[in-house]
Design an enzyme around this catalytic site. Structure first.
Site, short mmCIF file in Angstrom:
data_model
loop_
_atom_site.label_atom_id
_atom_site.label_comp_id
_atom_site.label_asym_id
_atom_site.label_seq_id
_atom_site.Cartn_x
_atom_site.Cartn_y
_atom_site.Cartn_z
N ARG A 192 61.66 22.54 -58.36
CA ARG A 192 60.90 21.30 -58.54
C ARG A 192 59.42 21.61 -58.63
O ARG A 192 58.87 22.34 -57.82
CB ARG A 192 61.13 20.35 -57.35
CG ARG A 192 62.24 19.38 -57.60
CD ARG A 192 62.48 18.48 -56.41
NE ARG A 192 61.31 17.71 -55.99
CZ ARG A 192 61.41 16.55 -55.35
NH1 ARG A 192 62.59 16.03 -55.10
NH2 ARG A 192 60.33 15.92 -54.96
N LYS A 239 66.38 12.57 -47.11
CA LYS A 239 66.57 11.16 -47.54
C LYS A 239 67.50 11.09 -48.75
O LYS A 239 68.36 10.24 -48.81
CB LYS A 239 65.23 10.53 -47.99
CG LYS A 239 64.28 10.20 -46.90
CD LYS A 239 63.12 9.34 -47.42
CE LYS A 239 62.28 10.02 -48.48
NZ LYS A 239 61.51 11.18 -47.98
N ARG A 282 51.94 16.68 -49.41
CA ARG A 282 52.88 15.56 -49.32
C ARG A 282 53.13 15.16 -47.87
O ARG A 282 53.30 13.99 -47.56
CB ARG A 282 54.18 15.90 -50.05
CG ARG A 282 53.96 15.93 -51.56
CD ARG A 282 55.09 16.58 -52.30
NE ARG A 282 56.28 15.78 -52.23
CZ ARG A 282 57.51 16.26 -52.28
NH1 ARG A 282 57.71 17.56 -52.38
NH2 ARG A 282 58.53 15.47 -52.22
N ARG A 320 56.42 3.30 -50.08
CA ARG A 320 55.71 4.42 -49.48
C ARG A 320 54.33 4.02 -48.99
O ARG A 320 53.64 4.84 -48.40
CB ARG A 320 55.55 5.53 -50.51
CG ARG A 320 56.65 6.60 -50.45
CD ARG A 320 56.22 7.66 -51.40
NE ARG A 320 56.77 8.96 -51.33
CZ ARG A 320 57.84 9.39 -51.97
NH1 ARG A 320 58.61 8.57 -52.62
NH2 ARG A 320 58.16 10.66 -51.95
P1 AMP Z 1 60.47 11.79 -54.22
O1 AMP Z 1 61.54 12.30 -55.12
O2 AMP Z 1 60.83 10.47 -53.58
O3 AMP Z 1 60.00 12.79 -53.21
O4 AMP Z 1 59.20 11.45 -55.14
C1 AMP Z 1 58.57 12.47 -55.88
C2 AMP Z 1 57.16 12.03 -56.26
O5 AMP Z 1 57.21 10.82 -57.02
C3 AMP Z 1 56.24 11.69 -55.09
O6 AMP Z 1 55.62 12.83 -54.54
C4 AMP Z 1 55.24 10.78 -55.77
O7 AMP Z 1 54.34 11.51 -56.58
C5 AMP Z 1 56.13 9.97 -56.70
N1 AMP Z 1 56.67 8.77 -56.03
C6 AMP Z 1 57.99 8.51 -55.77
N2 AMP Z 1 58.14 7.32 -55.17
C7 AMP Z 1 56.88 6.82 -55.02
C8 AMP Z 1 56.36 5.64 -54.45
N3 AMP Z 1 57.17 4.72 -53.88
N4 AMP Z 1 55.02 5.44 -54.50
C9 AMP Z 1 54.20 6.33 -55.08
N5 AMP Z 1 54.61 7.48 -55.61
C10 AMP Z 1 55.95 7.74 -55.59
#
Ligand code: AMP
Length: 190
Positions: A133, A13, A144, A88
Protein backbone atom coordinates in the site's frame (compact mmCIF):
# COMPACT_ATOMS: atom_id res chain seq x y z
CA UNK A 1 -28.86 -1.40 11.52
CA UNK A 2 -26.21 1.27 11.02
CA UNK A 3 -22.83 0.54 12.60
CA UNK A 4 -19.50 2.36 12.75
CA UNK A 5 -16.03 0.86 13.24
CA UNK A 6 -13.55 3.27 14.80
CA UNK A 7 -9.95 2.72 15.75
CA UNK A 8 -6.36 3.65 15.02
CA UNK A 9 -4.65 2.60 11.80
CA UNK A 10 -3.51 -1.03 11.86
CA UNK A 11 -5.98 -2.12 14.55
CA UNK A 12 -7.83 -4.48 12.21
CA UNK A 13 -10.95 -2.44 11.40
CA UNK A 14 -10.99 -3.71 7.82
CA UNK A 15 -10.72 -7.39 8.78
CA UNK A 16 -13.20 -7.25 11.64
CA UNK A 17 -15.71 -5.11 9.82
CA UNK A 18 -15.68 -7.45 6.80
CA UNK A 19 -16.42 -10.37 9.12
CA UNK A 20 -19.25 -8.50 10.79
CA UNK A 21 -20.93 -7.51 7.50
CA UNK A 22 -20.89 -11.17 6.43
CA UNK A 23 -22.46 -12.11 9.74
CA UNK A 24 -25.12 -9.37 9.69
CA UNK A 25 -25.63 -9.44 5.88
CA UNK A 26 -25.37 -5.67 5.51
CA UNK A 27 -23.15 -3.72 3.07
CA UNK A 28 -19.59 -2.73 3.97
CA UNK A 29 -19.09 0.99 3.33
CA UNK A 30 -15.36 1.74 3.49
CA UNK A 31 -14.43 5.28 2.52
CA UNK A 32 -10.78 4.17 2.12
CA UNK A 33 -11.86 1.52 -0.44
CA UNK A 34 -14.15 4.02 -2.19
CA UNK A 35 -11.34 6.57 -2.44
CA UNK A 36 -8.83 3.98 -3.71
CA UNK A 37 -11.35 2.86 -6.34
CA UNK A 38 -11.97 6.47 -7.38
CA UNK A 39 -8.22 7.00 -7.78
CA UNK A 40 -7.76 3.83 -9.81
CA UNK A 41 -10.65 4.89 -12.09
CA UNK A 42 -8.97 8.29 -12.34
CA UNK A 43 -12.06 10.24 -11.26
CA UNK A 44 -13.65 12.00 -8.30
CA UNK A 45 -10.46 13.25 -6.63
CA UNK A 46 -8.33 16.24 -7.48
CA UNK A 47 -4.60 15.59 -7.84
CA UNK A 48 -4.05 17.39 -4.57
CA UNK A 49 -6.53 15.12 -2.78
CA UNK A 50 -4.93 12.00 -4.24
CA UNK A 51 -1.51 13.22 -3.13
CA UNK A 52 -2.65 14.00 0.40
CA UNK A 53 -4.16 10.52 0.63
CA UNK A 54 -0.87 8.95 -0.47
CA UNK A 55 0.92 10.99 2.16
CA UNK A 56 -1.34 9.51 4.86
CA UNK A 57 -3.35 12.67 5.42
CA UNK A 58 -7.12 12.92 5.50
CA UNK A 59 -8.95 14.05 2.41
CA UNK A 60 -11.58 16.77 2.83
CA UNK A 61 -14.70 16.23 4.92
CA UNK A 62 -16.73 17.52 2.00
CA UNK A 63 -15.43 14.80 -0.34
CA UNK A 64 -16.06 11.84 1.97
CA UNK A 65 -19.42 13.15 3.15
CA UNK A 66 -20.47 13.45 -0.50
CA UNK A 67 -19.30 9.88 -1.26
CA UNK A 68 -21.12 8.46 1.78
CA UNK A 69 -24.30 10.45 1.15
CA UNK A 70 -24.47 9.00 -2.37
CA UNK A 71 -23.54 5.48 -1.34
CA UNK A 72 -26.18 5.08 1.36
CA UNK A 73 -28.91 6.04 -1.08
CA UNK A 74 -28.26 2.76 -2.89
CA UNK A 75 -31.06 0.23 -2.38
CA UNK A 76 -28.80 -2.26 -0.57
CA UNK A 77 -28.37 0.25 2.28
CA UNK A 78 -32.08 0.59 3.06
CA UNK A 79 -31.85 -1.72 6.08
CA UNK A 80 -28.47 -0.39 7.18
CA UNK A 81 -24.76 -0.75 6.58
CA UNK A 82 -21.42 -0.78 8.33
CA UNK A 83 -19.17 2.28 8.03
CA UNK A 84 -15.46 1.43 8.08
CA UNK A 85 -13.03 4.36 8.26
CA UNK A 86 -15.86 6.89 8.40
CA UNK A 87 -16.44 9.19 10.20
CA UNK A 88 -12.91 10.34 10.98
CA UNK A 89 -13.57 13.90 12.16
CA UNK A 90 -16.21 15.53 14.32
CA UNK A 91 -17.54 17.36 11.24
CA UNK A 92 -18.04 13.99 9.51
CA UNK A 93 -19.67 12.49 12.62
CA UNK A 94 -22.14 15.35 12.82
CA UNK A 95 -22.83 15.10 9.09
CA UNK A 96 -23.54 11.37 9.48
CA UNK A 97 -25.92 12.01 12.39
CA UNK A 98 -27.71 14.50 10.11
CA UNK A 99 -27.88 12.19 7.06
CA UNK A 100 -29.29 9.33 9.12
CA UNK A 101 -31.59 11.66 11.07
CA UNK A 102 -33.20 12.81 7.83
CA UNK A 103 -34.16 9.20 7.14
CA UNK A 104 -35.50 8.75 10.66
CA UNK A 105 -32.53 6.52 11.50
CA UNK A 106 -29.63 6.65 13.90
CA UNK A 107 -26.45 4.67 14.53
CA UNK A 108 -27.06 1.52 16.56
CA UNK A 109 -23.51 0.96 17.71
CA UNK A 110 -19.99 2.33 17.36
CA UNK A 111 -17.26 -0.25 17.89
CA UNK A 112 -14.00 1.24 19.04
CA UNK A 113 -11.14 -1.21 18.41
CA UNK A 114 -8.18 -0.56 20.65
CA UNK A 115 -4.56 -1.73 20.71
CA UNK A 116 -1.10 -0.67 21.83
CA UNK A 117 0.74 1.70 19.51
CA UNK A 118 3.77 -0.60 19.37
CA UNK A 119 1.74 -3.54 18.08
CA UNK A 120 -0.21 -1.35 15.65
CA UNK A 121 2.92 0.06 14.04
CA UNK A 122 4.39 -3.46 13.73
CA UNK A 123 1.19 -4.70 12.08
CA UNK A 124 1.14 -1.86 9.59
CA UNK A 125 4.72 -2.41 8.59
CA UNK A 126 3.90 -6.10 7.96
CA UNK A 127 0.86 -5.07 5.90
CA UNK A 128 3.01 -2.66 3.89
CA UNK A 129 5.18 -5.57 2.79
CA UNK A 130 2.25 -7.84 1.95
CA UNK A 131 -0.15 -5.39 0.25
CA UNK A 132 2.33 -2.86 -1.03
CA UNK A 133 0.00 0.00 0.00
CA UNK A 134 1.34 3.39 -1.04
CA UNK A 135 0.34 4.92 2.33
CA UNK A 136 2.06 2.33 4.57
CA UNK A 137 5.63 3.60 4.90
CA UNK A 138 7.21 4.20 8.33
CA UNK A 139 6.77 7.94 7.98
CA UNK A 140 3.15 7.86 6.82
CA UNK A 141 2.31 5.25 9.46
CA UNK A 142 3.53 7.66 12.14
CA UNK A 143 1.65 10.55 10.56
CA UNK A 144 -1.57 8.54 10.33
CA UNK A 145 -1.25 7.70 14.04
CA UNK A 146 -0.86 11.38 14.91
CA UNK A 147 -3.83 12.33 12.74
CA UNK A 148 -5.91 9.65 14.42
CA UNK A 149 -5.05 10.97 17.87
CA UNK A 150 -5.74 14.58 16.90
CA UNK A 151 -8.82 14.24 14.68
CA UNK A 152 -10.49 10.89 15.19
CA UNK A 153 -9.94 10.04 18.86
CA UNK A 154 -12.24 12.94 19.91
CA UNK A 155 -15.14 11.05 18.28
CA UNK A 156 -15.05 8.64 21.21
CA UNK A 157 -16.60 11.25 23.46
CA UNK A 158 -19.20 12.16 20.85
CA UNK A 159 -20.40 8.55 20.73
CA UNK A 160 -19.90 7.86 24.42
CA UNK A 161 -22.28 10.73 25.14
CA UNK A 162 -24.80 9.13 22.78
CA UNK A 163 -24.46 5.91 24.79
CA UNK A 164 -23.59 3.79 21.75
CA UNK A 165 -19.81 3.32 22.11
CA UNK A 166 -18.56 -0.27 22.54
CA UNK A 167 -14.86 -0.48 23.39
CA UNK A 168 -13.20 -3.67 22.15
CA UNK A 169 -9.74 -4.97 22.99
CA UNK A 170 -8.39 -5.66 19.50
CA UNK A 171 -5.19 -7.43 20.51
CA UNK A 172 -5.01 -11.22 20.05
CA UNK A 173 -6.07 -13.40 17.15
CA UNK A 174 -8.67 -12.30 14.60
CA UNK A 175 -11.02 -14.98 15.97
CA UNK A 176 -10.61 -13.72 19.54
CA UNK A 177 -11.36 -10.16 18.52
CA UNK A 178 -14.38 -11.15 16.42
CA UNK A 179 -15.76 -13.15 19.36
CA UNK A 180 -15.52 -9.99 21.50
CA UNK A 181 -17.34 -7.97 18.83
CA UNK A 182 -20.18 -10.50 18.67
CA UNK A 183 -20.38 -10.73 22.44
CA UNK A 184 -20.69 -6.97 22.67
CA UNK A 185 -23.35 -6.92 19.95
CA UNK A 186 -25.44 -9.59 21.68
CA UNK A 187 -24.82 -8.29 25.17
CA UNK A 188 -26.41 -4.95 24.38
CA UNK A 189 -29.53 -6.10 22.60
CA UNK A 190 -28.07 -5.35 19.17
P1 AMP B 1 -8.31 3.63 5.21
O1 AMP B 1 -8.31 2.55 4.18
O2 AMP B 1 -9.62 3.74 5.94
O3 AMP B 1 -7.14 3.56 6.16
O4 AMP B 1 -8.16 5.02 4.43
C1 AMP B 1 -7.01 5.28 3.65
C2 AMP B 1 -6.87 6.78 3.43
O5 AMP B 1 -8.04 7.30 2.78
C3 AMP B 1 -6.75 7.63 4.69
O6 AMP B 1 -5.44 7.69 5.19
C4 AMP B 1 -7.23 8.97 4.19
O7 AMP B 1 -6.25 9.60 3.39
C5 AMP B 1 -8.37 8.58 3.27
N1 AMP B 1 -9.66 8.48 4.00
C6 AMP B 1 -10.40 7.35 4.18
N2 AMP B 1 -11.51 7.62 4.88
C7 AMP B 1 -11.47 8.94 5.17
C8 AMP B 1 -12.31 9.82 5.89
N3 AMP B 1 -13.45 9.37 6.47
N4 AMP B 1 -11.96 11.13 5.97
C9 AMP B 1 -10.85 11.59 5.38
N5 AMP B 1 -9.99 10.82 4.70
C10 AMP B 1 -10.28 9.50 4.59
Amino acid sequence: MFIVFLGPPGVGKGTQSRRLVRHLKIPHVSTGDMLREAISRGEGLTEEEARSMEAGQLVSDQLVVRLVTQRIQDPDCVEGCLFDGFPRTLVQAEALDGILGQRGERLSRVFLLQGTEEELVARMMRRAEIENRADDTAETVRRRMQIYQAQTAPLMDHYRQQGILAEINAMGTQDDVFARVLESLDGNGG
